[in-house]
Design a protein around this motif. Sequence first.
Motif, mmCIF file in Angstrom:
data_model
loop_
_atom_site.group_PDB
_atom_site.id
_atom_site.type_symbol
_atom_site.label_atom_id
_atom_site.label_comp_id
_atom_site.label_asym_id
_atom_site.label_seq_id
_atom_site.Cartn_x
_atom_site.Cartn_y
_atom_site.Cartn_z
ATOM 1 N N GLN A 54 0.832 -1.202 0.000
ATOM 2 C CA GLN A 54 0.000 0.000 0.000
ATOM 3 C C GLN A 54 0.870 1.256 0.000
ATOM 4 O OE1 GLN A 54 -2.270 -1.127 3.578
ATOM 5 N NE2 GLN A 54 -4.132 -0.886 2.355
ATOM 6 N N GLN A 55 1.984 1.194 0.710
ATOM 7 C CA GLN A 55 2.866 2.351 0.787
ATOM 8 C C GLN A 55 3.410 2.740 -0.585
ATOM 9 O OE1 GLN A 55 5.835 1.245 3.675
ATOM 10 N NE2 GLN A 55 4.547 1.815 5.427
ATOM 11 N N GLN A 56 3.717 1.760 -1.421
ATOM 12 C CA GLN A 56 4.240 2.046 -2.753
ATOM 13 C C GLN A 56 3.222 2.815 -3.588
ATOM 14 O OE1 GLN A 56 5.530 -1.658 -4.502
ATOM 15 N NE2 GLN A 56 6.997 -2.093 -2.872
ATOM 16 N N LYS A 57 1.985 2.358 -3.585
ATOM 17 C CA LYS A 57 0.941 3.056 -4.329
ATOM 18 C C LYS A 57 0.638 4.413 -3.698
ATOM 19 C CE LYS A 57 -1.337 -1.044 -6.204
ATOM 20 N NZ LYS A 57 -2.610 -1.804 -6.311
ATOM 21 N N PHE A 58 0.640 4.450 -2.388
ATOM 22 C CA PHE A 58 0.415 5.701 -1.660
ATOM 23 C C PHE A 58 1.422 6.753 -2.108
ATOM 24 C CE2 PHE A 58 1.335 8.431 2.000
ATOM 25 C CZ PHE A 58 0.067 8.792 2.433
ATOM 26 N N ASP A 59 2.692 6.369 -2.173
ATOM 27 C CA ASP A 59 3.758 7.310 -2.565
ATOM 28 C C ASP A 59 3.542 7.842 -3.983
ATOM 29 O OD1 ASP A 59 4.929 6.894 -0.116
ATOM 30 O OD2 ASP A 59 6.402 5.444 -0.845
ATOM 31 N N SER A 60 3.012 6.999 -4.858
ATOM 32 C CA SER A 60 2.848 7.412 -6.257
ATOM 33 C C SER A 60 1.629 8.311 -6.468
ATOM 34 C CB SER A 60 2.734 6.181 -7.155
ATOM 35 O OG SER A 60 1.519 5.490 -6.912
ATOM 36 N N GLN A 61 0.723 8.349 -5.488
ATOM 37 C CA GLN A 61 -0.521 9.105 -5.657
ATOM 38 C C GLN A 61 -0.650 10.319 -4.747
ATOM 39 O OE1 GLN A 61 -4.038 6.468 -5.684
ATOM 40 N NE2 GLN A 61 -2.604 4.785 -5.992
ATOM 41 N N ILE A 62 0.206 10.426 -3.769
ATOM 42 C CA ILE A 62 0.033 11.438 -2.738
ATOM 43 C C ILE A 62 0.039 12.862 -3.291
ATOM 44 C CG2 ILE A 62 2.494 11.596 -2.172
ATOM 45 C CD1 ILE A 62 -0.479 11.660 0.290
ATOM 46 N N ASN A 63 0.781 13.100 -4.364
ATOM 47 C CA ASN A 63 0.871 14.459 -4.913
ATOM 48 C C ASN A 63 -0.415 14.908 -5.611
ATOM 49 O OD1 ASN A 63 3.526 14.840 -4.033
ATOM 50 N ND2 ASN A 63 4.387 13.969 -5.916
ATOM 51 N N ARG A 64 -1.326 13.952 -5.887
ATOM 52 C CA ARG A 64 -2.566 14.302 -6.581
ATOM 53 C C ARG A 64 -3.780 14.371 -5.658
ATOM 54 N NH1 ARG A 64 -0.385 10.364 -10.052
ATOM 55 N NH2 ARG A 64 -2.012 8.890 -9.496
ATOM 56 N N VAL A 65 -3.554 14.180 -4.362
ATOM 57 C CA VAL A 65 -4.676 14.103 -3.426
ATOM 58 C C VAL A 65 -5.503 15.383 -3.417
ATOM 59 C CG1 VAL A 65 -5.300 13.998 -0.984
ATOM 60 C CG2 VAL A 65 -3.728 12.316 -1.930
ATOM 61 N N GLU A 66 -4.856 16.536 -3.275
ATOM 62 C CA GLU A 66 -5.614 17.791 -3.175
ATOM 63 C C GLU A 66 -6.350 18.098 -4.474
ATOM 64 O OE1 GLU A 66 -6.145 19.427 -0.350
ATOM 65 O OE2 GLU A 66 -4.948 17.839 0.595
ATOM 66 N N GLU A 67 -5.721 17.792 -5.598
ATOM 67 C CA GLU A 67 -6.383 17.995 -6.891
ATOM 68 C C GLU A 67 -7.619 17.108 -7.015
ATOM 69 O OE1 GLU A 67 -5.451 17.140 -11.632
ATOM 70 O OE2 GLU A 67 -3.809 17.153 -10.173
ATOM 71 N N ASN A 68 -7.478 15.843 -6.623
ATOM 72 C CA ASN A 68 -8.608 14.916 -6.692
ATOM 73 C C ASN A 68 -9.700 15.295 -5.703
ATOM 74 O OD1 ASN A 68 -7.322 13.414 -8.669
ATOM 75 N ND2 ASN A 68 -6.390 11.998 -7.205
ATOM 76 N N LEU A 69 -9.299 15.759 -4.524
ATOM 77 C CA LEU A 69 -10.277 16.212 -3.529
ATOM 78 C C LEU A 69 -11.108 17.356 -4.091
ATOM 79 C CD1 LEU A 69 -11.451 16.298 -0.622
ATOM 80 C CD2 LEU A 69 -9.597 17.886 -0.061
ATOM 81 N N GLU A 70 -10.472 18.302 -4.731
ATOM 82 C CA GLU A 70 -11.183 19.452 -5.287
ATOM 83 C C GLU A 70 -12.202 19.017 -6.337
ATOM 84 O OE1 GLU A 70 -12.245 23.357 -5.270
ATOM 85 O OE2 GLU A 70 -10.789 22.344 -3.965
ATOM 86 N N LYS A 71 -11.846 18.036 -7.153
ATOM 87 C CA LYS A 71 -12.775 17.520 -8.157
ATOM 88 C C LYS A 71 -14.005 16.904 -7.498
ATOM 89 C CE LYS A 71 -9.306 16.542 -11.737
ATOM 90 N NZ LYS A 71 -8.608 15.479 -12.513
ATOM 91 N N VAL A 72 -13.769 16.131 -6.437
ATOM 92 C CA VAL A 72 -14.887 15.504 -5.728
ATOM 93 C C VAL A 72 -15.780 16.564 -5.098
ATOM 94 C CG1 VAL A 72 -15.528 14.029 -3.781
ATOM 95 C CG2 VAL A 72 -13.665 13.344 -5.299
ATOM 96 N N LEU A 73 -15.190 17.558 -4.463
ATOM 97 C CA LEU A 73 -15.976 18.608 -3.811
ATOM 98 C C LEU A 73 -16.785 19.410 -4.827
ATOM 99 C CD1 LEU A 73 -13.456 19.879 -1.105
ATOM 100 C CD2 LEU A 73 -15.445 18.399 -0.775
#
Length: 210
Positions: A54-73
């Motif tokens: 999980q940590q490997q995938k987490f590391d590859s996606q963490i930089n897009r979290v805020e962008e994805n959050l904004e899309k959901v909101l």
Amino acid sequence: MSKNFSTLDLNILRLKTINSIGNITILKILQNYPEISSEKIDYQRIRSLLLPKQQQKFDSQINRVEENLEKVLNNFEKNQINILNIRAENYPHQLKNIFNPPVQIYCKGDLSFPFQKSIAVVGTRKYTPYGQNYSEEFVTEFSRHNLTIISGLALGIDSIAHITALKNSTKCIGVVGSGFDFIYPASNVRLYERIVENGGAIVSEYLPYE
């Protein structure tokens, strides 16, 4: 719209946008990270609670979290979707007591009515006249006792349950198995709208695009 959501709501949404983190893992994080409800999320602390894969995938996606959050909101604001998290006072207690309860449920419509007095009516997609008649009779009788009708908005008996409840001016909750961007079946779009217009609600545990 995000101003109406708690810090916990937003932090859970952040976690849910990372596709290596599932519901069971988020429940584990909430248990081991109680401060998540009141502070800016500590991603290193989150990472320490994950399995190596999980940590490997987490590391590859963490930089897009805020962008994805904004899309959901933005999607939630456009479609007037509300959030109910597992720590909320009005989170359904029956749901909380199942194995692996959804850490968040998303709602379009009104859940402020006393939906605890409810009954689920579900059944086959391909039904007989006998099944239709008795489904309509049962739901009509339930309506006389002011029971909220819960079903899955699927073809067949589920749709009959909702339609019969609406004919009797009874509130419904439609529990769907996908995000709000994918109403299935498409033929039930109007039924979906009528449930909300009648003061009921559509509920999902999935993000809009899932």
